[in-house]
Design an enzyme around this catalytic site. Structure first.
Site, PDB file in Angstrom:
ATOM      1  N   LYS A  70       0.846  -1.182   0.000  1.00  0.00           N
ATOM      2  CA  LYS A  70       0.000   0.000   0.000  1.00  0.00           C
ATOM      3  C   LYS A  70       0.891   1.245   0.000  1.00  0.00           C
ATOM      4  O   LYS A  70       1.844   1.336   0.764  1.00  0.00           O
ATOM      5  CB  LYS A  70      -0.903  -0.003   1.238  1.00  0.00           C
ATOM      6  CG  LYS A  70      -2.100   0.924   1.137  1.00  0.00           C
ATOM      7  CD  LYS A  70      -3.077   0.663   2.267  1.00  0.00           C
ATOM      8  CE  LYS A  70      -4.334   1.501   2.110  1.00  0.00           C
ATOM      9  NZ  LYS A  70      -5.311   1.259   3.179  1.00  0.00           N
TER      10      LYS A  70
ATOM     11  N   ARG B 296     -25.474  -3.270   6.849  1.00  0.00           N
ATOM     12  CA  ARG B 296     -25.080  -4.611   6.423  1.00  0.00           C
ATOM     13  C   ARG B 296     -25.393  -5.662   7.486  1.00  0.00           C
ATOM     14  O   ARG B 296     -25.299  -6.852   7.214  1.00  0.00           O
ATOM     15  CB  ARG B 296     -23.589  -4.624   6.092  1.00  0.00           C
ATOM     16  CG  ARG B 296     -23.148  -3.497   5.177  1.00  0.00           C
ATOM     17  CD  ARG B 296     -21.726  -3.629   4.734  1.00  0.00           C
ATOM     18  NE  ARG B 296     -21.615  -4.591   3.662  1.00  0.00           N
ATOM     19  CZ  ARG B 296     -20.467  -4.940   3.089  1.00  0.00           C
ATOM     20  NH1 ARG B 296     -19.337  -4.435   3.521  1.00  0.00           N
ATOM     21  NH2 ARG B 296     -20.445  -5.813   2.112  1.00  0.00           N
TER      22      ARG B 296
ATOM     23  N   GLU C  21     -19.357  -6.948   9.592  1.00  0.00           N
ATOM     24  CA  GLU C  21     -20.343  -6.251  10.403  1.00  0.00           C
ATOM     25  C   GLU C  21     -21.381  -7.191  11.004  1.00  0.00           C
ATOM     26  O   GLU C  21     -21.807  -6.999  12.154  1.00  0.00           O
ATOM     27  CB  GLU C  21     -21.051  -5.186   9.549  1.00  0.00           C
ATOM     28  CG  GLU C  21     -20.159  -4.046   9.094  1.00  0.00           C
ATOM     29  CD  GLU C  21     -19.416  -4.322   7.800  1.00  0.00           C
ATOM     30  OE1 GLU C  21     -18.700  -3.431   7.313  1.00  0.00           O
ATOM     31  OE2 GLU C  21     -19.559  -5.457   7.264  1.00  0.00           O
TER      32      GLU C  21
END
Length: 632
Positions: free
Chosen positions: A291, A405, A377
């Site tokens: 990243k 969600r 979640e």
């Protein structure tokens, strides 16, 4: 190897190769020897563009080579390329005809922060939430087969997004239907990667080659005639691959796993993708990236450089900053530590939002009581339910848009059982440049209909702290929803004193009109109240409503105006209207909130003005309604 840059360019860099690759069709005309320089130019162009507009940063830098390779090898847009979440899609936007519009990124009427089907034919699926790409690409692969088309479907998913149950549901289904599709795992955290380098790259080329696949099938036919021989050979191959690559899980699910390979090695990426493009069935390529690759500060600190604000011009006057207090998330983080010190039963749960929800200090002070469940979640909510069953007091820190969600778990696993779980709902209302996929537009509507829920909307930082205590002490499911950013800098009282449940507060006594505020529009309402000599009420509780106060307000005023940063449909204003109807009270009402549209990305102030929730919008709407009633 990619070049490493140390500063964000303030002047658009010279990019002679990138200038010839404005679309994937043009990109595919380049020679492979030019692609390394293309990657360097694309990385520098991305640095310049995000420096001008702000936005997600590190993820895009990490997939420069992968983006080039995918568009170079596959016939996009005919071949369907689906990016998961979309944080990493800026290079994709640059290479798909939108480079000249990158200066409008995340601005009103400009390019969206994430892939959108309406924006480009190369954006095959609209994203913003994680872990949807494999399901979507699988659906596209099935559609291609039913339509007799030979097009390919490719899903690019990160190692963080792969933790979600939805991703594994799709991984489990694809082999069952024999889908011709490719999943590319972009592993930028080294979380499941140990074998990166020359040997694994070489092995990937061999395992993905048509020669290897043909030999494997030929051997299978021969060995299948010998009792037990094929099973021995299969196990031998599996064990040999398992010693060198971490793909056993995916192989057992029915995927042909290749990797891990260096995601910044363009020749290896292209050779491997070409081989896998021609293989049938579910294919899984594991690439390892870094990243922030190519920008030294982001490589060293990827969390800080996940996203940036735009650079101010050199020499521009620096406006004095207005004094501001802590952000709402900071208030939550401090309260969580204070309550944890007071009650050893408290646990803190987050689905991969430690920094965003400000659980950093809590995680350091109470590591045994802190649980980051990754992007999961549904699991976060039911985990909290299980804890509550055993006498713990879980606090789930979650963004409004992500709680959507886990709606079934919220109802079925928490509310039906009346369990003590507090939901600290961050990023409620409009969140600005990330647009409708990240806005918390619906939480009051989807929470209000759940029996037994306590729902609170603070108007400032101190009220928020007291509401968190109120919800924590409540016996049953409770929610405090609060916005992104800072509040009016209210003085925060120390201690852990709760509020009286279901009691609103009259902040200004006026006549004729009563403005009923649910949340952070209180300063705007007070401004309008002074102009119109209206009553202003901080309602605080959406459920239960202050029914005694509502009866009095209805009796004393000619117009009730409800104000909320939530969908008008089913929100707090609907709750007031339903109560008045149940009391057979017939009187004029004006419900102000988010309209029945997806409010597009812009600055938060622009979005609020568009929805009429700034002071001018509220005043204008009230005057218009009064005029219609003949009371102007």
């Amino acid at each position: 190897m990619p070049k490493t840059f140390h500063e964000i360019p303030r002047v658009r860099p010279a990019t002679p190769v990138l200038d010839r690759a404005a679309t994937p069709e043009q990109l595919r005309r380049l020679g492979e020897a030019e692609l390394e320089e293309l990657a360097n130019e694309l990385r520098q162009d991305l640095l310049f563009n995000v420096g001008q507009t702000g936005g997600h940063f590190g993820a895009g830098l990490g997939v420069i080579e992968l983006t080039i390779a995918l568009h170079y090898v596959f016939d996009t847009p005919d071949d369907r390329l689906v990016w998961d979440v979309g944080h990493q899609a800026y290079p994709h936007k640059i290479l798909t005809g939108r480079r000249q519009r990158m200066s409008t990124l995340r601005q009103k009427d400009g390019l969206a922060a994430f892939p959108r089907r309406s924006e480009s034919e190369y954006d095959t699926f609209g994203v913003g939430h994680s872990s949807t790409s494999i399901s979507a690409a699988l659906g596209m692969a099935i559609a291609a087969r039913l339509q007799g088309e030979k097009r390919k479907s490719i899903a690019v998913i990160g190692d963080g997004a792969l933790t979600a149950g939805m991703a594994f549901e799709a991984l489990n289904h694809a082999p069952e239907v024999g889908a011709n599709m490719l999943v590319v795992l972009n592993d930028n955290d080294m979380s499941i990667s140990r074998n990166v380098g020359g040997m694994s790259n070489y092995l990937a080329k061999i395992l993905s080659s048509r020669t290897y696949a043909s030999m494997r099938e030929g051997s299978k036919k021969v060995l299948s005639r010998l009792p037990g021989a094929w099973e021995i050979a299969r196990r031998t191959e599996e064990y040999a691959k398992g010693m060198l690559v971490p793909g056993t899980l995916f192989e057992e699910l029915g995927w042909n796993y290749i990797g891990p390979i260096d995601g910044h090695d363009l020749p290896t990426l292209i050779a491997t993708l070409r081989n896998m493009r021609d293989l049938d069935g579910p294919q899984f390529l594991h690439v390892v990236t870094k990243k922030g690759k190519g920008f030294a500060p982001a490589e060293a600190d990827p969390i800080t450089w996940h996203a940036i604000s735009k650079l101010e011009p050199v020499g521009a006057p620096v406006a004095p900053k207005k004094p501001s207090g802590p952000k709402y998330s900071n208030v939550f983080g401090q309260w969580l530590c204070d309550m944890a010190a007071a009650d050893p039963r408290l646990t803190g749960i987050t689905p991969a939002m430690k920094e965003g929800s400000d659980l950093v200090a809590f995680s350091e002070r109470y590591p045994d009581r802190y649980f980051d469940v990754a992007i999961a979640e549904q699991h976060a909510v039911t985990l909290a339910a299980g804890m509550a069953c055993e006498g713990l007091k879980p606090v789930v820190a979650i963004y409004s848009t992500f709680l959507q969600r886990a709606y079934d778990q919220l109802i079925h696993d928490v509310a039906v059982q009346n369990l003590d779980v507090l939901f600290a709902i961050d990023r409620a209302g409009l969140v600005g440049e990330d647009g409708p996929t990240h806005a918390g537009s619906f939480d009051l509507s989807y929470l209000r209909c759940i029996p037994g829920m306590l729902i609170m909307t603070p108007s400032d930082e101190n009220e928020m702290r007291r509401m968190l205590t109120t919800g924590y002490l409540f016996e049953g499911p409770a929610a405090v929803r609060y916005p992104r950013g800072s509040g009016p800098n209210a003085t925060i009282e120390p201690g852990l004193a709760p509020l009286e449940i279901g009691k609103g507060v009259v902040r200004r006594q006026g006549k004729g009109v009563a403005l009923l505020v649910f949340g952070v529009q209180l300063p705007e309402a007070l401004q309008v109240g002074e102009t119109l000599d209206a009553t202003v009420v901080d309602m605080r509780f959406v459920k239960p409503l202050d029914e005694t106060l509502l009866r009095r307000l209805a009796a004393e005023h000619e117009l009730l105006v409800t104000i909320e940063e939530n969908s008008i449909m089913g929100g707090a204003g609907s709750a007031v209207a339903e109560f008045l109807a149940s009391e057979a009270v017939v009187m004029p009402m004006l419900q102000m909130g988010l309209p029945d549209i997806y409010v597009e990305h812009a600055k938060p102030s622009e979005m609020l003005a568009e929805c009429g929730l700034d002071a001018a919008g509220i005043e204008g709407a009230v005057r218009k309604r009064l005029a219609a009633l003949g009371k102007a």
